[in-house]
Design a protein around this motif. Structure first.
Motif, mmCIF file in Angstrom:
data_model
loop_
_atom_site.group_PDB
_atom_site.id
_atom_site.type_symbol
_atom_site.label_atom_id
_atom_site.label_comp_id
_atom_site.label_asym_id
_atom_site.label_seq_id
_atom_site.Cartn_x
_atom_site.Cartn_y
_atom_site.Cartn_z
ATOM 1 N N GLY A 50 -0.646 -4.255 -3.961
ATOM 2 C CA GLY A 50 -0.965 -3.026 -3.231
ATOM 3 C C GLY A 50 -2.233 -3.112 -2.395
ATOM 4 N N LYS A 51 -2.565 -4.313 -1.943
ATOM 5 C CA LYS A 51 -3.785 -4.473 -1.126
ATOM 6 C C LYS A 51 -3.685 -3.643 0.146
ATOM 7 C CE LYS A 51 -3.280 -8.985 -0.996
ATOM 8 N NZ LYS A 51 -2.121 -9.097 -1.923
ATOM 9 N N THR A 52 -2.581 -3.836 0.875
ATOM 10 C CA THR A 52 -2.409 -3.105 2.130
ATOM 11 C C THR A 52 -2.317 -1.603 1.864
ATOM 12 O OG1 THR A 52 -1.206 -5.018 2.993
ATOM 13 C CG2 THR A 52 -1.036 -2.973 4.244
ATOM 14 N N ALA A 53 -1.592 -1.242 0.813
ATOM 15 C CA ALA A 53 -1.417 0.188 0.499
ATOM 16 C C ALA A 53 -2.775 0.849 0.219
ATOM 17 C CB ALA A 53 -0.493 0.338 -0.699
ATOM 18 N N LEU A 54 -3.647 0.141 -0.483
ATOM 19 C CA LEU A 54 -4.969 0.699 -0.797
ATOM 20 C C LEU A 54 -5.797 0.897 0.477
ATOM 21 C CD1 LEU A 54 -5.795 -1.418 -3.972
ATOM 22 C CD2 LEU A 54 -5.636 1.082 -3.911
ATOM 23 N N ILE A 55 -5.755 -0.100 1.350
ATOM 24 C CA ILE A 55 -6.539 -0.010 2.593
ATOM 25 C C ILE A 55 -6.023 1.145 3.445
ATOM 26 C CG2 ILE A 55 -7.144 -1.187 4.744
ATOM 27 C CD1 ILE A 55 -6.880 -3.850 3.207
ATOM 28 N N VAL A 56 -4.706 1.208 3.575
ATOM 29 C CA VAL A 56 -4.116 2.257 4.410
ATOM 30 C C VAL A 56 -4.402 3.632 3.807
ATOM 31 C CG1 VAL A 56 -1.915 3.190 5.241
ATOM 32 C CG2 VAL A 56 -2.363 0.750 5.401
ATOM 33 N N ARG A 57 -4.332 3.734 2.506
ATOM 34 C CA ARG A 57 -4.638 4.996 1.828
ATOM 35 C C ARG A 57 -6.093 5.403 2.097
ATOM 36 N NH1 ARG A 57 -2.506 9.671 0.115
ATOM 37 N NH2 ARG A 57 -1.540 9.351 -1.888
ATOM 38 N N PHE A 58 -6.993 4.436 1.969
ATOM 39 C CA PHE A 58 -8.409 4.710 2.188
ATOM 40 C C PHE A 58 -8.661 5.166 3.629
ATOM 41 C CE2 PHE A 58 -12.550 2.763 3.561
ATOM 42 C CZ PHE A 58 -13.355 3.762 3.026
ATOM 43 N N LEU A 59 -8.068 4.473 4.586
ATOM 44 C CA LEU A 59 -8.386 4.750 5.989
ATOM 45 C C LEU A 59 -7.633 5.943 6.554
ATOM 46 C CD1 LEU A 59 -8.553 1.108 7.387
ATOM 47 C CD2 LEU A 59 -10.468 2.595 6.816
ATOM 48 N N THR A 60 -6.420 6.169 6.072
ATOM 49 C CA THR A 60 -5.592 7.204 6.704
ATOM 50 C C THR A 60 -5.216 8.339 5.747
ATOM 51 O OG1 THR A 60 -3.468 6.221 6.107
ATOM 52 C CG2 THR A 60 -4.483 5.395 8.119
ATOM 53 N N LYS A 61 -5.559 8.194 4.463
ATOM 54 C CA LYS A 61 -5.180 9.147 3.419
ATOM 55 C C LYS A 61 -3.675 9.179 3.183
ATOM 56 C CE LYS A 61 -9.133 12.176 3.894
ATOM 57 N NZ LYS A 61 -9.622 13.526 4.091
ATOM 58 N N ARG A 62 -2.978 8.216 3.718
ATOM 59 C CA ARG A 62 -1.515 8.260 3.597
ATOM 60 C C ARG A 62 -0.981 7.091 2.779
ATOM 61 N NH1 ARG A 62 1.397 9.274 9.149
ATOM 62 N NH2 ARG A 62 0.861 7.095 9.406
ATOM 63 N N PHE A 63 0.144 7.336 2.137
ATOM 64 C CA PHE A 63 0.884 6.256 1.479
ATOM 65 C C PHE A 63 2.218 6.160 2.190
ATOM 66 C CE2 PHE A 63 3.910 4.656 -1.690
ATOM 67 C CZ PHE A 63 3.279 3.476 -2.039
ATOM 68 N N ILE A 64 2.508 4.994 2.712
ATOM 69 C CA ILE A 64 3.700 4.873 3.543
ATOM 70 C C ILE A 64 4.866 4.310 2.744
ATOM 71 C CG2 ILE A 64 4.638 3.673 5.553
ATOM 72 C CD1 ILE A 64 1.578 3.957 6.574
ATOM 73 N N GLY A 65 4.590 3.360 1.885
ATOM 74 C CA GLY A 65 5.643 2.852 0.995
ATOM 75 C C GLY A 65 6.107 1.468 1.376
ATOM 76 N N ASP A 66 6.306 1.230 2.658
ATOM 77 C CA ASP A 66 6.761 -0.083 3.122
ATOM 78 C C ASP A 66 5.692 -0.672 4.015
ATOM 79 O OD1 ASP A 66 9.078 -0.953 2.120
ATOM 80 O OD2 ASP A 66 10.368 0.075 3.578
ATOM 81 N N TYR A 67 5.168 -1.798 3.609
ATOM 82 C CA TYR A 67 4.092 -2.407 4.394
ATOM 83 C C TYR A 67 4.514 -3.797 4.818
ATOM 84 C CZ TYR A 67 1.593 1.375 2.196
ATOM 85 O OH TYR A 67 1.217 2.614 1.759
ATOM 86 N N GLU A 68 4.036 -4.155 5.986
ATOM 87 C CA GLU A 68 4.302 -5.506 6.477
ATOM 88 C C GLU A 68 3.687 -6.493 5.474
ATOM 89 O OE1 GLU A 68 3.260 -8.006 10.499
ATOM 90 O OE2 GLU A 68 2.897 -5.852 10.480
ATOM 91 N N ALA A 69 4.445 -7.518 5.069
ATOM 92 C CA ALA A 69 3.924 -8.455 4.056
ATOM 93 C C ALA A 69 2.793 -9.296 4.630
ATOM 94 C CB ALA A 69 5.041 -9.358 3.574
ATOM 95 N N ASN A 70 1.814 -9.546 3.801
ATOM 96 C CA ASN A 70 0.735 -10.496 4.133
ATOM 97 C C ASN A 70 0.141 -10.274 5.520
ATOM 98 O OD1 ASN A 70 1.274 -11.651 1.704
ATOM 99 N ND2 ASN A 70 2.547 -13.283 2.524
ATOM 100 N N THR A 71 -0.265 -9.059 5.822
ATOM 101 C CA THR A 71 -0.655 -8.766 7.199
ATOM 102 C C THR A 71 -1.898 -9.524 7.659
ATOM 103 O OG1 THR A 71 -1.947 -6.885 6.477
ATOM 104 C CG2 THR A 71 0.328 -6.454 7.164
ATOM 105 N N GLY A 72 -2.929 -9.567 6.843
ATOM 106 C CA GLY A 72 -4.172 -10.204 7.281
ATOM 107 C C GLY A 72 -4.833 -9.418 8.401
ATOM 108 N N ALA A 73 -4.558 -8.122 8.496
ATOM 109 C CA ALA A 73 -5.116 -7.320 9.590
ATOM 110 C C ALA A 73 -6.558 -6.914 9.306
ATOM 111 C CB ALA A 73 -4.274 -6.064 9.781
ATOM 112 N N LEU A 74 -7.294 -6.735 10.389
ATOM 113 C CA LEU A 74 -8.677 -6.255 10.281
ATOM 114 C C LEU A 74 -8.719 -4.812 10.776
ATOM 115 C CD1 LEU A 74 -11.746 -6.859 9.813
ATOM 116 C CD2 LEU A 74 -11.836 -7.502 12.222
ATOM 117 N N TYR A 75 -9.239 -3.934 9.948
ATOM 118 C CA TYR A 75 -9.339 -2.517 10.308
ATOM 119 C C TYR A 75 -10.814 -2.182 10.452
ATOM 120 C CZ TYR A 75 -4.644 -2.352 8.266
ATOM 121 O OH TYR A 75 -3.329 -2.573 7.965
#
Ligand SMILES: Nc1nc2c(ncn2[C@@H]2O[C@H](COP(=O)(O)OP(=O)(O)OP(=O)(O)O)[C@@H](O)[C@H]2O)c(=O)[nH]1
Length: 227
Positions: A50-75
Motif C-alpha cells: 500500500g505504498k502508493t495508496a498511502l501517498i495518494v491518501r496523504f496528498l489527496t485524502k482519497r483512496f482509489i483502490g487501483d493503483y499503477e504497479a511500481n510507479t516510482g512517481a515523485l509527488y
C-alpha cells in the motif's frame, strides 16, 4: 508509540470510483521548493503493502483502490507545519523483496538512488502479510549502508489496519521493531482513514525539521566554542 486509525473519522474520497491513478504532481517541483524548508521523503516496502495508496491518501485524502504497479512517481506539494510553509517531495518506489543471497534484499538501482536522495524514510509493511514485515529490518540496514553516518529520520507504518481479521503482524511486533529502528510505529489504513496516514507523514516531516534545527544549533555551539 502506536497510532491507530480512527474508523469513525473515515474520509472515503467522495465517490471517486475505481480507476487507475495516473500520478501528476500537485505543483511543478521547481515552484515548490522553499529554501531550507524542502523535505524529501521516500516510501519503501515490499510488494502490495500500500505504498502508493498511502501517498495518494496523504496528498489527496482519497483512496482509489487501483493503483499503477511500481510507479516510482515523485509527488510534491506545499504544506503548513507549525505555522511555516514547507515544500514536501514524496518519492514512491517499486517494491523491494527478500532474497536468499548474502545481501538478503533485492533493491533496484532506482530505489538506491531514492534512498540516497531522501531526508526521511517511510518503511511500510502490511499487517496482513508477515513476509512484508520481515522485509523491514534488512531494508533498514540497506538504508543505513547508504547513509552510514548520522541520524536517519524514519517511521514504520503497518498498513491495512482495516483488515483486522486477516492480521498476521501483532501491533506489539510493529512497535518493537520501530523501537529498534529508532522510529515511531503508526498503524494505519490507507483505505479507511486519512487522519492516521496524515499524522504519520507529518510526524516524519517534523522529525526531519527538528534534526536540522539540532544540527544548526550544534554547529553554532561548535563555532562559538572555537572562538
Ligand atoms: N484493505 C486495504 N487495502 C489496501 C490498503 N492500502 C492499499 N490497499 C490495496 O492494496 C493493493 C496494493 O496497493 P498499492 O498502493 O498499489 O501497493 P504498493 O505497495 O504501492 O504496491 P507495489 O506496486 O507492488 O509496490 C491495492 O489493491 C490497494 O487497493 C488498505 O489500507 N486497506
Amino acid at each position: 508509540m502506536r497510532i491507530t486509525a480512527d474508523p469513525t473519522r473515515t474520509m472515503s474520497g467522495g465517490g471517486s470510483g475505481n480507476f487507475l491513478l495516473v500520478p501528476i504532481p500537485e505543483y511543478p517541483v521547481l515552484d515548490c521548493v522553499v529554501p531550507n524548508k524542502n523535505v524529501k521523503i521516500v516510501v519503501l516496502g515490499a510488494s502490495n503493502v500500500g505504498k502508493t495508496a498511502l501517498i495518494v491518501r496523504f496528498l489527496t485524502k482519497r483512496f482509489i483502490g487501483d493503483y499503477e504497479a511500481n510507479t516510482g512517481a515523485l509527488y510534491s506539494r506545499k504544506l503548513s507545519l507549525e505555522g511555516e510553509e514547507v515544500s514536501l517531495q514524496v518519492q514512491d518506489t517499486p517494491c523491494v523483496a527478500l532474497q536468499d543471497d548474502v545481501e538478503g534484499l533485492y533493491c533496484q538501482e532506482q530505489i538506491n538512488r531514492s534512498i540516497y536522495w531522501a531526508d526521511g524514510y517511510v518503511l511500510v509493511f502490511s499487517i496482513t502479510d508477515y513476509n512484508s514485515y520481515r522485509t523491514i529490518q534488512p531494508l533498514y540496514q540497506h538504508v543505513r549502508r547508504i547513509h552510514p553516518s548520522g541520524n536517519i529520520p524514519v517511521i514504520l507504518v503497518g498498513n491495512k489496519s482495516d483488515l483486522l481479521r486477516a492480521r498476521q503482524v501483532p501491533a506489539e511486533e510493529g512497535e518493537a521493531l520501530a523501537a529498534t529502528l529508532g522510529g515511531v510505529y503508526f498503524e494505519a489504513s490507507a483505505r479507511e482513514n486519512h487522519d492516521g496516514v496524515h499524522a504519520a507523514f507529518l510526524h516524519l516531516c517534523q522529525e526531519e525539521l527538528k534534526r536540522r534545527f539540532r544540527q544548526v544549533l550544534s554547529s553554532k555551539v561548535k563555532s562559538a566554542s572555537g572562538l
